[in-house]
Write a protein that holds these residues in place. Structure first.
Motif, PDB file in Angstrom:
ATOM      1  N   ARG A   1      81.312  64.458  45.703  1.00 13.56           N
ATOM      2  CA  ARG A   1      80.666  64.853  44.458  1.00 13.56           C
ATOM      3  C   ARG A   1      79.156  64.681  44.648  1.00 13.56           C
ATOM      4  O   ARG A   1      78.716  63.770  45.358  1.00 13.56           O
ATOM      5  N   TYR A   2      78.369  65.508  43.985  1.00 17.60           N
ATOM      6  CA  TYR A   2      76.937  65.568  44.263  1.00 17.60           C
ATOM      7  C   TYR A   2      76.090  65.467  43.001  1.00 17.60           C
ATOM      8  O   TYR A   2      76.484  65.920  41.928  1.00 17.60           O
ATOM      9  N   ARG A   3      74.907  64.872  43.172  1.00 15.34           N
ATOM     10  CA  ARG A   3      73.882  64.875  42.132  1.00 15.34           C
ATOM     11  C   ARG A   3      72.545  65.188  42.799  1.00 15.34           C
ATOM     12  O   ARG A   3      72.187  64.564  43.799  1.00 15.34           O
TER      13      ARG A   3
ATOM     14  N   ALA B   1      73.864  81.904  48.659  1.00 20.21           N
ATOM     15  CA  ALA B   1      72.419  81.825  48.444  1.00 20.21           C
ATOM     16  C   ALA B   1      72.064  81.344  47.042  1.00 20.21           C
ATOM     17  O   ALA B   1      70.911  80.998  46.787  1.00 20.21           O
ATOM     18  N   GLY B   2      73.026  81.317  46.150  1.00 18.63           N
ATOM     19  CA  GLY B   2      72.762  80.893  44.782  1.00 18.63           C
ATOM     20  C   GLY B   2      72.703  79.387  44.658  1.00 18.63           C
ATOM     21  O   GLY B   2      72.510  78.663  45.645  1.00 18.63           O
ATOM     22  N   PRO B   3      72.892  78.878  43.427  1.00 20.85           N
ATOM     23  CA  PRO B   3      72.795  77.430  43.219  1.00 20.85           C
ATOM     24  C   PRO B   3      73.934  76.668  43.888  1.00 20.85           C
ATOM     25  O   PRO B   3      75.010  77.216  44.142  1.00 20.85           O
ATOM     26  N   LEU B   4      73.681  75.407  44.174  1.00 23.63           N
ATOM     27  CA  LEU B   4      74.735  74.498  44.628  1.00 23.63           C
ATOM     28  C   LEU B   4      75.803  74.408  43.543  1.00 23.63           C
ATOM     29  O   LEU B   4      75.494  74.251  42.364  1.00 23.63           O
ATOM     30  N   LEU B   5      77.080  74.527  43.951  1.00 23.99           N
ATOM     31  CA  LEU B   5      78.197  74.461  43.012  1.00 23.99           C
ATOM     32  C   LEU B   5      78.944  73.149  43.180  1.00 23.99           C
ATOM     33  O   LEU B   5      78.975  72.569  44.271  1.00 23.99           O
ATOM     34  N   SER B   6      79.576  72.702  42.105  1.00 28.31           N
ATOM     35  CA  SER B   6      80.333  71.451  42.164  1.00 28.31           C
ATOM     36  C   SER B   6      81.480  71.538  43.155  1.00 28.31           C
ATOM     37  O   SER B   6      81.837  70.547  43.798  1.00 28.31           O
ATOM     38  N   ASP B   7      82.087  72.698  43.271  1.00 31.12           N
ATOM     39  CA  ASP B   7      83.140  72.979  44.252  1.00 31.12           C
ATOM     40  C   ASP B   7      82.961  74.415  44.715  1.00 31.12           C
ATOM     41  O   ASP B   7      82.439  75.250  43.969  1.00 31.12           O
ATOM     42  N   LEU B   8      83.442  74.706  45.906  1.00 32.47           N
ATOM     43  CA  LEU B   8      83.515  76.097  46.349  1.00 32.47           C
ATOM     44  C   LEU B   8      84.906  76.629  46.050  1.00 32.47           C
ATOM     45  O   LEU B   8      85.909  76.018  46.439  1.00 32.47           O
TER      46      LEU B   8
ATOM     47  N   PHE C   1      96.439  70.975  48.389  1.00 33.40           N
ATOM     48  CA  PHE C   1      95.264  71.384  47.630  1.00 33.40           C
ATOM     49  C   PHE C   1      95.669  71.770  46.212  1.00 33.40           C
ATOM     50  O   PHE C   1      96.798  72.204  45.968  1.00 33.40           O
ATOM     51  N   ALA C   2      94.729  71.614  45.290  1.00 34.48           N
ATOM     52  CA  ALA C   2      94.974  71.961  43.888  1.00 34.48           C
ATOM     53  C   ALA C   2      93.918  72.938  43.411  1.00 34.48           C
ATOM     54  O   ALA C   2      92.797  72.965  43.930  1.00 34.48           O
ATOM     55  N   ASP C   3      94.273  73.742  42.423  1.00 34.31           N
ATOM     56  CA  ASP C   3      93.303  74.621  41.778  1.00 34.31           C
ATOM     57  C   ASP C   3      92.498  73.792  40.782  1.00 34.31           C
ATOM     58  O   ASP C   3      93.047  73.265  39.814  1.00 34.31           O
ATOM     59  N   ARG C   4      91.214  73.652  41.007  1.00 30.93           N
ATOM     60  CA  ARG C   4      90.381  72.787  40.170  1.00 30.93           C
ATOM     61  C   ARG C   4      89.549  73.572  39.172  1.00 30.93           C
ATOM     62  O   ARG C   4      88.617  73.040  38.581  1.00 30.93           O
ATOM     63  N   GLY C   5      89.886  74.832  38.970  1.00 35.12           N
ATOM     64  CA  GLY C   5      89.214  75.601  37.941  1.00 35.12           C
ATOM     65  C   GLY C   5      87.865  76.134  38.372  1.00 35.12           C
ATOM     66  O   GLY C   5      87.524  76.154  39.549  1.00 35.12           O
ATOM     67  N   THR C   6      87.090  76.566  37.387  1.00 33.88           N
ATOM     68  CA  THR C   6      85.800  77.202  37.648  1.00 33.88           C
ATOM     69  C   THR C   6      84.747  76.146  37.994  1.00 33.88           C
ATOM     70  O   THR C   6      84.540  75.199  37.214  1.00 33.88           O
ATOM     71  N   PRO C   7      84.071  76.274  39.145  1.00 32.21           N
ATOM     72  CA  PRO C   7      83.046  75.300  39.507  1.00 32.21           C
ATOM     73  C   PRO C   7      81.803  75.478  38.660  1.00 32.21           C
ATOM     74  O   PRO C   7      81.526  76.559  38.130  1.00 32.21           O
ATOM     75  N   LEU C   8      81.031  74.408  38.548  1.00 32.72           N
ATOM     76  CA  LEU C   8      79.794  74.429  37.765  1.00 32.72           C
ATOM     77  C   LEU C   8      78.590  74.370  38.702  1.00 32.72           C
ATOM     78  O   LEU C   8      78.617  73.666  39.713  1.00 32.72           O
ATOM     79  N   PRO C   9      77.504  75.069  38.358  1.00 31.55           N
ATOM     80  CA  PRO C   9      76.279  74.926  39.138  1.00 31.55           C
ATOM     81  C   PRO C   9      75.677  73.548  38.910  1.00 31.55           C
ATOM     82  O   PRO C   9      75.684  73.036  37.776  1.00 31.55           O
ATOM     83  N   LEU C  10      75.172  72.929  39.982  1.00 30.14           N
ATOM     84  CA  LEU C  10      74.570  71.610  39.889  1.00 30.14           C
ATOM     85  C   LEU C  10      73.064  71.773  39.915  1.00 30.14           C
ATOM     86  O   LEU C  10      72.461  72.111  40.942  1.00 30.14           O
ATOM     87  N   THR C  11      72.432  71.570  38.788  1.00 32.13           N
ATOM     88  CA  THR C  11      70.992  71.734  38.675  1.00 32.13           C
ATOM     89  C   THR C  11      70.306  70.377  38.749  1.00 32.13           C
ATOM     90  O   THR C  11      70.963  69.319  38.702  1.00 32.13           O
ATOM     91  N   VAL C  12      69.028  70.391  38.880  1.00 29.20           N
ATOM     92  CA  VAL C  12      68.266  69.145  38.964  1.00 29.20           C
ATOM     93  C   VAL C  12      68.445  68.346  37.683  1.00 29.20           C
ATOM     94  O   VAL C  12      68.344  68.882  36.571  1.00 29.20           O
TER      95      VAL C  12
END
Length: 411
Positions: free
Chosen positions: A95-97, A213-220, A399-410
């Protein structure tokens, strides 16, 4: 040359790519067991550090080019980790911040590697989470920014024993940070055929994402990528397997004249587990056509432009042809370790699809050798190296389906 993954549809490829990432991670569950026996815990740790230090910067740069991952900040470092066999999705649940360009944190909500090692005692936990991670996390980050440094906030041994997250780390980019010395054999791996192999570009006109090339996502979410992007991803992850194995063999060779023997044991263990997981991911049976399909997408034989293998089958048998000359042979990785006198890795591989499979005939000529695979009446015992690798919980991980990932912004 056509990719071995071209014959799979987009949805199937989206299942296969995370499987390849996970199986790449499990290479060490196979290889380190034999290094422990040969060199003891300190020597095993040294081999693990050496292999990841020389391989991860090379394949991280390759993946960044393939998916147009630009920049040199912590978000770019985190994107690289999401596509790294060292951090397969969900099994190693990073997980990322992101605080800003130069500061960020990551933590592991689930660490399959730790759960494998904790029963072995705190000495092995410290070897992995301290001795191995300190230099190898830095090596991966340095592929994006030479002034990046990864340091622990907390890490195992866990106190209390069920502490969550299992570990947490800071990433700081600072021009005052001096890059560490270049590891031994880094130039060998960086100049290998695998490192320099050109693969077809991703077609930006296809439906789905053609880059990251877009924003970092919580999951791919791999189903979001286009088919040609997934084919390229699959081939790149297979190259990660080979580059890590090259680093492993170089490190082992520096310590013993038994490197080929240890390499074959490593290969056999991961070959069988990978075949099992690919067969399940592809929803296949155990007949000749199913075995041929698994062999055609097995990371040991891909990218085809690197290995030159050919697979064919009849109603009763499967044939695998390996050339005497290929990029993989030049580099001295897995395909160079199997021949008529050393069939164990291939036996483990085919029995991961059907335990009755055996190598019935081998024909060799100047350009290569062909092995014919047939079926016995009764199953063979599991190959010992596969049983060792099955120790990892990754062998049966779902593996599990974890739904729609969210963009991780500053933040």
């Amino acid at each position: 040359m056509v990719s071995g993954f071209d014959g799979l549809d987009r949805a199937t490829l989206a299942r296969v790519v995370p499987e390849l990432l996970l199986c790449g991670h499990l290479i060490d569950r196979s290889g380190m067991a034999h290094c422990l026996g040969a060199f003891g815990r300190p020597g095993m740790t040294e081999v693990a550090v050496a292999e990841w230090q020389v391989a991860s910067p090379v394949y991280t740069r390759r993946m960044r080019r393939a998916l147009r991952i630009e920049g040199d900040g912590v978000d770019t470092i985190f994107k690289g980790l999401q596509l790294d066999i060292g951090a397969p999705p969900q099994f190693m649940d990073f997980r990322y911040r992101v605080e800003d360009h130069d500061h960020g944190e990551f933590w592991l909500d689930h660490c399959g590697a730790l759960l494998d090692v904790e029963p072995m005692g705190p000495e092995f936990v410290i070897a992995m989470c301290h001795d191995m991670e300190d230099p190898t996390f830095d090596a991966t980050a340095l592929a994006t920014n030479p002034h990046a440094r990864v340091r622990p906030i907390h890490r195992p041994p866990r106190t209390p024993a069920d502490r969550h997250p299992m570990c947490a780390w800071t990433v700081v980019i600072d021009p005052a940070h001096e890059p560490p010395p270049v590891p031994e054999n880094a130039a060998v791996v960086a100049n290998s055929v695998a490192a320099r192999l050109e693969l077809p570009d991703i077609d930006p006109a296809e439906e789905g994402l053609s880059d990251y090339a877009g924003p970092l996502l919580s999951d791919l979410r791999f189903p979001d990528f286009s088919k040609s992007a997934l084919v390229r991803l699959a081939d790149e992850v297979c190259l990660q397997h080979h580059l890590l194995t090259l680093g492993f063999l170089l490190a082992v060779r520096a310590r013993t004249d038994r490197a080929a023997e240890i390499g074959r044991k490593q290969f056999a263990g991961i070959a069988g587990i990978t075949s099992e997981r690919l067969r399940a991911a592809l929803d296949l049976g155990d007949g000749p056509g199913d075995l041929a399909t698994v062999l055609g997408v097995h990371p040991a034989w891909n990218p085809v432009a690197y290995t030159g293998i050919e697979v064919s089958h009849t109603a009763d048998t499967v044939s695998l042809r390996l050339p005497r000359s290929s990029g993989a042979i030049t580099d001295g990785v897995w395909p160079s370790l199997v021949d008529a006198g050393h069939p164990a890795p291939l036996e483990a591989m085919v029995r991961g699809v059907n335990p009755r499979a055996y190598l019935r005939a081998v024909e060799a000529d100047r350009s290569g050798w062909t092995v014919e695979i047939a079926y016995a009446a009764e199953p063979f015992p599991e190959v010992a190296e596969v049983a060792i690798t099955r120790f990892s919980k990754g062998a049966g991980f779902a593996f599990a389906d974890r739904g729609t990932p969210l963009p991780l912004t500053v933040v």
